[in-house]
Every structure is written in C-alpha cells, then in structure tokens.
Design a protein around this motif. Structure first.
Motif, PDB file in Angstrom:
ATOM      1  N   PRO A  70      47.370  29.560  46.898  1.00 36.96           N
ATOM      2  CA  PRO A  70      47.150  30.849  46.233  1.00 36.96           C
ATOM      3  C   PRO A  70      46.536  31.891  47.152  1.00 36.96           C
ATOM      4  O   PRO A  70      46.078  31.593  48.250  1.00 36.96           O
ATOM      5  CB  PRO A  70      46.172  30.487  45.116  1.00 36.96           C
ATOM      6  CG  PRO A  70      45.356  29.386  45.722  1.00 36.96           C
ATOM      7  CD  PRO A  70      46.309  28.591  46.579  1.00 36.96           C
ATOM      8  N   MET A  71      46.541  33.118  46.686  1.00 37.79           N
ATOM      9  CA  MET A  71      45.769  34.203  47.283  1.00 37.79           C
ATOM     10  C   MET A  71      44.738  34.645  46.241  1.00 37.79           C
ATOM     11  O   MET A  71      44.904  34.403  45.043  1.00 37.79           O
ATOM     12  CB  MET A  71      46.672  35.393  47.638  1.00 37.79           C
ATOM     13  CG  MET A  71      47.698  35.122  48.713  1.00 37.79           C
ATOM     14  SD  MET A  71      46.969  35.193  50.362  1.00 37.79           S
ATOM     15  CE  MET A  71      48.447  34.977  51.363  1.00 37.79           C
ATOM     16  N   LEU A  93      46.313  34.082  42.714  1.00 37.36           N
ATOM     17  CA  LEU A  93      47.607  34.753  42.745  1.00 37.36           C
ATOM     18  C   LEU A  93      48.668  33.757  43.217  1.00 37.36           C
ATOM     19  O   LEU A  93      48.474  33.071  44.227  1.00 37.36           O
ATOM     20  CB  LEU A  93      47.581  35.955  43.695  1.00 37.36           C
ATOM     21  CG  LEU A  93      46.454  36.975  43.513  1.00 37.36           C
ATOM     22  CD1 LEU A  93      46.652  38.145  44.473  1.00 37.36           C
ATOM     23  CD2 LEU A  93      46.382  37.471  42.075  1.00 37.36           C
ATOM     24  N   LYS A  94      49.783  33.679  42.487  1.00 40.74           N
ATOM     25  CA  LYS A  94      50.834  32.719  42.824  1.00 40.74           C
ATOM     26  C   LYS A  94      51.981  33.400  43.550  1.00 40.74           C
ATOM     27  O   LYS A  94      52.283  34.579  43.319  1.00 40.74           O
ATOM     28  CB  LYS A  94      51.344  32.041  41.553  1.00 40.74           C
ATOM     29  CG  LYS A  94      50.278  31.196  40.855  1.00 40.74           C
ATOM     30  CD  LYS A  94      50.837  30.515  39.610  1.00 40.74           C
ATOM     31  CE  LYS A  94      49.771  29.665  38.933  1.00 40.74           C
ATOM     32  NZ  LYS A  94      50.295  28.984  37.712  1.00 40.74           N
ATOM     33  N   LEU A  95      52.635  32.652  44.418  1.00 37.98           N
ATOM     34  CA  LEU A  95      53.785  33.157  45.161  1.00 37.98           C
ATOM     35  C   LEU A  95      54.944  33.394  44.197  1.00 37.98           C
ATOM     36  O   LEU A  95      55.370  32.489  43.493  1.00 37.98           O
ATOM     37  CB  LEU A  95      54.194  32.144  46.228  1.00 37.98           C
ATOM     38  CG  LEU A  95      55.331  32.543  47.167  1.00 37.98           C
ATOM     39  CD1 LEU A  95      54.887  33.682  48.080  1.00 37.98           C
ATOM     40  CD2 LEU A  95      55.785  31.340  47.997  1.00 37.98           C
ATOM     41  N   ILE A  96      55.444  34.626  44.146  1.00 40.10           N
ATOM     42  CA  ILE A  96      56.557  34.946  43.229  1.00 40.10           C
ATOM     43  C   ILE A  96      57.857  35.237  43.974  1.00 40.10           C
ATOM     44  O   ILE A  96      58.929  35.220  43.372  1.00 40.10           O
ATOM     45  CB  ILE A  96      56.211  36.149  42.322  1.00 40.10           C
ATOM     46  CG1 ILE A  96      55.917  37.400  43.151  1.00 40.10           C
ATOM     47  CG2 ILE A  96      55.054  35.805  41.401  1.00 40.10           C
ATOM     48  CD1 ILE A  96      55.809  38.669  42.328  1.00 40.10           C
ATOM     49  N   SER A  97      57.780  35.491  45.294  1.00 40.02           N
ATOM     50  CA  SER A  97      58.995  35.686  46.088  1.00 40.02           C
ATOM     51  C   SER A  97      58.674  35.475  47.560  1.00 40.02           C
ATOM     52  O   SER A  97      57.516  35.567  47.969  1.00 40.02           O
ATOM     53  CB  SER A  97      59.577  37.091  45.871  1.00 40.02           C
ATOM     54  OG  SER A  97      58.701  38.082  46.370  1.00 40.02           O
ATOM     55  N   GLY A  98      59.711  35.185  48.342  1.00 42.05           N
ATOM     56  CA  GLY A  98      59.511  34.941  49.756  1.00 42.05           C
ATOM     57  C   GLY A  98      59.030  33.535  50.030  1.00 42.05           C
ATOM     58  O   GLY A  98      59.267  32.605  49.240  1.00 42.05           O
ATOM     59  N   GLU A 106      51.305  37.197  43.082  1.00 45.53           N
ATOM     60  CA  GLU A 106      50.950  38.006  41.915  1.00 45.53           C
ATOM     61  C   GLU A 106      50.064  37.217  40.964  1.00 45.53           C
ATOM     62  O   GLU A 106      50.168  35.991  40.846  1.00 45.53           O
ATOM     63  CB  GLU A 106      52.223  38.457  41.188  1.00 45.53           C
ATOM     64  CG  GLU A 106      51.978  39.537  40.132  1.00 45.53           C
ATOM     65  CD  GLU A 106      53.292  40.130  39.640  1.00 45.53           C
ATOM     66  OE1 GLU A 106      53.767  41.101  40.254  1.00 45.53           O
ATOM     67  OE2 GLU A 106      53.834  39.594  38.647  1.00 45.53           O
ATOM     68  N   GLY A 107      49.185  37.922  40.278  1.00 45.13           N
ATOM     69  CA  GLY A 107      48.290  37.322  39.294  1.00 45.13           C
ATOM     70  C   GLY A 107      47.541  38.420  38.572  1.00 45.13           C
ATOM     71  O   GLY A 107      47.978  39.569  38.540  1.00 45.13           O
ATOM     72  N   LYS A 108      46.393  38.072  38.026  1.00 46.63           N
ATOM     73  CA  LYS A 108      45.633  39.070  37.273  1.00 46.63           C
ATOM     74  C   LYS A 108      44.173  39.078  37.682  1.00 46.63           C
ATOM     75  O   LYS A 108      43.622  38.074  38.165  1.00 46.63           O
ATOM     76  CB  LYS A 108      45.747  38.832  35.771  1.00 46.63           C
ATOM     77  CG  LYS A 108      45.099  37.537  35.288  1.00 46.63           C
ATOM     78  CD  LYS A 108      45.234  37.386  33.779  1.00 46.63           C
ATOM     79  CE  LYS A 108      44.574  36.082  33.309  1.00 46.63           C
ATOM     80  NZ  LYS A 108      44.668  35.923  31.838  1.00 46.63           N
ATOM     81  N   VAL A 109      43.559  40.223  37.492  1.00 48.48           N
ATOM     82  CA  VAL A 109      42.125  40.355  37.643  1.00 48.48           C
ATOM     83  C   VAL A 109      41.579  40.805  36.300  1.00 48.48           C
ATOM     84  O   VAL A 109      42.128  41.706  35.660  1.00 48.48           O
ATOM     85  CB  VAL A 109      41.762  41.352  38.767  1.00 48.48           C
ATOM     86  CG1 VAL A 109      42.392  42.714  38.539  1.00 48.48           C
ATOM     87  CG2 VAL A 109      40.248  41.484  38.890  1.00 48.48           C
ATOM     88  N   ASN A 110      40.535  40.120  35.833  1.00 54.47           N
ATOM     89  CA  ASN A 110      39.923  40.440  34.541  1.00 54.47           C
ATOM     90  C   ASN A 110      38.796  41.437  34.769  1.00 54.47           C
ATOM     91  O   ASN A 110      37.745  41.097  35.306  1.00 54.47           O
ATOM     92  CB  ASN A 110      39.399  39.163  33.884  1.00 54.47           C
ATOM     93  CG  ASN A 110      40.524  38.194  33.563  1.00 54.47           C
ATOM     94  OD1 ASN A 110      41.499  38.569  32.932  1.00 54.47           O
ATOM     95  ND2 ASN A 110      40.396  36.953  34.031  1.00 54.47           N
TER      96      ASN A 110
END
Length: 349
Positions: A70-71, A93-98, A106-110
C-alpha cells in the motif's frame, strides 16, 4: 493528531516525515517519486466527532514496489483555525492501475472536524505505516500544493483537571478528563469512546482497540501511580490511522532545587564550585547562580544548562572579604515550575 513541541523537549523522535533537502545533481533519485496527488473534493464540512471520507489518488514510481504493497498519505493543518495543528493519515491506498513499481494508488482519508481550516497533503509513504517511535520511517516523498478546505463545526475539546497541581514527587494522583463541544462548551450528551494509553504509547495510538467510555457528561477519571507523572499523560478520541483529537502532556512538577558549595570559605579571587540538581525531567533547562545584594535583591552571577541527569556545576567567584549569601534559581521550564535552592554562605578570607 496534534503535534506538540514537548516531543523535542523529551528527546522523542518526531512522527512527522521531515522534508527532504534538494537532491544534488550527482545523487541518485529517491526510490519513491510522486508524480501527482489528487483529492476527490476541494472542500468538506465536518461536525463534532464525525469524519468525512475523501478519496485520494496517488500516481508514483517506487523502485522497491511489491505486490499488494500500500501507499499512505499524510495531511497536516498547520494553518488550522483550531488552537493546534492536526495530523491526519489516510487509510491504506491500494494499487488500481499500473504496476507496483509504476502505478496509481487510491483510497480514502477520513477528515475530522479538528482539521478546521486548510488541510495540506504533506507526504506520501510507501510500505507499512508504522507510527511506533522505535520503528524506522518508511520510504516517503514530500508533497506541496495539494490541499483541502475544511469547515469544522462543533469541534471537540478535551480538558484536564489534576487532583493536585503541581504533582508532588512520589505521590499518586488522578486526572479528571472531559470531552466538550468547543462551540457551546457543553458535553455532547452521550457516552463517548476514548483511549487512555500511557507514556510513549500516547504518540502511537491507532484505531479504537481498548477504548473506554466516558459518562454522559463526557467525563472519565483516570488513576495514576507516582512514576506515571514523569511520563506522557493523555486522552485520545480514536480515529483510524491516528486519533481525531487528543490531549497529550506531562503533568506540572514543583521546582525543587538542591545546591551545595564544595567550600564554605575561600580566598578572595578564587572560585568555589556549587553543585546540585533539579528534581524531575529538566535536561537542557537553565539554572542561575545568584548572590544576595542588599536586603532582598538577588543578582545573577552565572548560568548553566542542566545535564541529562538534571545536574549542574556553577563557579562562584569570591570577590570580597566576609560572608556572601548565595542561592541557585531555576526558572520555569518544560513541565517544571520555578524554584530556588536554600540559601548558603561563602566567606571570603
């Protein structure tokens, strides 16, 4: 999470990823290089103890990238309208492309209400985000120019009242904590989840495991052994990657100064070493050797910094025949109140 200047005073490693200096032309580029960071919204409104999720997308290259790695993104509200800066970490954040070495995560911040003002993206981390003070900081890359406008409503405020202040050495004590609505200065009217770790764990808390409940007035009373007065005391409102609010501090301690001259008389023109210590954690704080001038005025002759063991040595110059009255004065520093030693005399012969 609030960042606090006492971290430096205690010699604790900072949790905030330090900005890297400009890389010389001859140096190899860093393993992690961030191309872009995008937030799904430009502004949010957040009320009380709630959080609002915002999607964050990072495009980066990472030479050490591996599958399912993750990032993380760190955001800080240094220009917050609140009374302190707020530190927020994204979910993984999970890898969604590449690929893991050149891709988009991509992921979320609360976003909490305590980030009221402007929340700036400061750093992207690769790998495990281990916030332990003893852990090595993961690979990171500073970011600038990406921000989120936050309107915080009914922001929480944590207050603290000690059973005795300053807390005497060797005595147990209790702390009454209360979570209030900073706008109304009243409780939220329901029992609230809070965390009460101790010591360095105050700076490492994550999630809500081990949470306690306040009463309906937002109050919880914690009991402390004598030794805990020399460690961080805290109450946290749990978040996911970091608390959404906290009160972290040392308790105030009395200024207790010991001073002993190695001689009570000496020839005029010579010096006498005055040695002693100040109780508590006072490393780096100043102490002043003072001499009585007239009936009540004290004049500072010398100053020194306390050692790691809170000890000092000050030279007292014997300038005249007869008795001189001296003391060592400690100005308020860190969590220790001002204090003076017992006065003593040195006779010039």
């Amino acid at each position: 999470m609030k960042t606090r200047n006492f971290l430096t005073a205690l010699g604790v490693a900072s949790l905030v990823g330090a900005a890297l200096s400009t890389v010389p032309a001859s140096a190899a580029p860093p393993d992690l290089q961030v191309e872009s960071v995008l937030l799904s919204r430009s502004s949010v409104a957040v009320s009380s103890l709630n959080t609002v999720p915002v999607t964050v997308t990072v495009k980066a290259t990472y030479k050490l990238g591996t599958a399912n790695q993750p990032m993380y993104v760190e955001l800080n509200s240094y220009e917050s309208k609140h009374t302190y800066s707020t530190q927020v970490f994204s979910e993984p954040l999970k890898l969604i492309s590449g690929t893991p070495t050149d891709g988009t995560w991509e992921g979320k911040v609360n976003v909490p209400s305590t980030a009221d003002g402007r929340l700036d993206v400061s750093t992207v981390y690769a790998g495990v985000l281990n916030r332990s003070l003893k852990a090595k900081t993961p690979d990171n890359d500073p970011v600038s120019g990406v921000s989120l406008a936050v309107t915080g409503l009914h922001i929480p405020k944590i207050t603290r009242k000690l059973s005795v202040s300053p807390v005497p050495f060797g005595k147990a004590y209790s702390v009454t904590w209360q979570v209030l609505d900073s706008r109304t200065n009243k409780p939220y009217g329901t029992r609230l989840k809070v965390l009460h770790p101790k010591g360095d764990a105050c700076l490492e808390a994550k999630g809500s495991a081990g949470a306690l409940l306040t009463n309906a007035a937002g109050v919880i009373v914690t009991q402390h052994a004598p030794a805990e007065a020399d460690r961080l005391n805290c109450l946290l409102i749990p978040g996911t990657q970091a608390p959404i609010d906290d009160h972290i501090a040392l308790v105030p301690r009395p200024g207790i100064v010991a001073a002993t001259p190695d001689k009570t008389s000496a020839k005029v023109g010579t010096t006498v070493s005055v040695k002693g210590n100040v109780a508590g954690i006072t490393y780096g704080c100043p102490v002043n050797l003072q001499k009585l001038s007239g009936a009540t005025a004290w004049r500072t002759l010398r100053s020194a910094k306390l050692s790691v063991t809170s000890r000092y040595t000050l030279p007292a110059q014997v300038a005249a025949l007869g008795k001189g009255t001296y003391r060592v004065q400690f100005p308020a520093c860190q969590n220790t109140l001002a204090g003076v030693s017992k006065s003593f005399t040195i006779t010039g012969v």
